[in-house]
Design a protein around this motif. Sequence first.
Motif: not given
Length: 260
Positions: A19-28, A63-69, A46-55
């Motif tokens: 199962p996956h979920i679809q995430l999107q953000f609305r920015f203010l 409105y941002s792009n949508t990611c399936s995770v 915070y200790s993993d801040i060099a390793d970006v998981q999603l953008v």
Amino acid sequence: MASLYTPYTLTLSPPPAPPHIQLQFRFLRDGEVTSAPKILRLFRGYSDIADVQLVFFAEGGEYSNTCSVSLAVFLAQGEWLAIGLDDALPRRIRATYLAFAESGTYTFNITSGEGGGQQGDPARVAARVRVERLPVNREVVLLERPIDGEWRLAGYGPTPGGSVEIDLRVVGGDVYALAVDDYGVRFVADLAVQVGQRIRPTQYTGWVYEITQAGQLPSVEPAWWAAVGENPSQPLGTARAVARRYFQPIALGPGPVEVV
């Protein structure tokens, strides 16, 4: 001479996709929609801040792009460190922890945190939560009703071990406490689950189901059961679970707080 050979083919069905979920953000920005591009990055901590998981990127500012995770990955992680950036002058950046349990478009407000109005005096309150007379970890939300009658959030926090002192900000009004039970995650076919997670039927009937053995939920929603007798665990796909009563939120107050 007749042949006894009959050609055939063997088809193997691929395993079901997790199962996956679809995430999107609305920015203010400071509570308002603006046109400047905005970006949000998710990290495991915070200790993993060099390793970006999603953008997530909003070129038009809202409105941002949508990611399936993977839903199982997000539930197993719990909270994710989110850092949002608006590079328009004066630049704004905000870092906070977020948790996700289902698909949706989530609002993320990139704010300076310098909003007007009185923020309140530091205070604390002792919170204790019991379910069926046993100490439990639940969320407690503290609301304050100042003299002007406009309700405000004074503070909130979990109660690990059943009790804790929660830090507040108060402005001299009456403070009320609201204890919230764990409503669980709505049933998702084939979802990988961990011990301690709660699953909620799609048609809620008063019970949620706490995982006692990790595994995978069934492909078809089962016939849910009620707690009977000693409430033994039952199979739930390859996992096992016990039925738990869901308790409606309970409010108390007004109560005293200690201003520090």
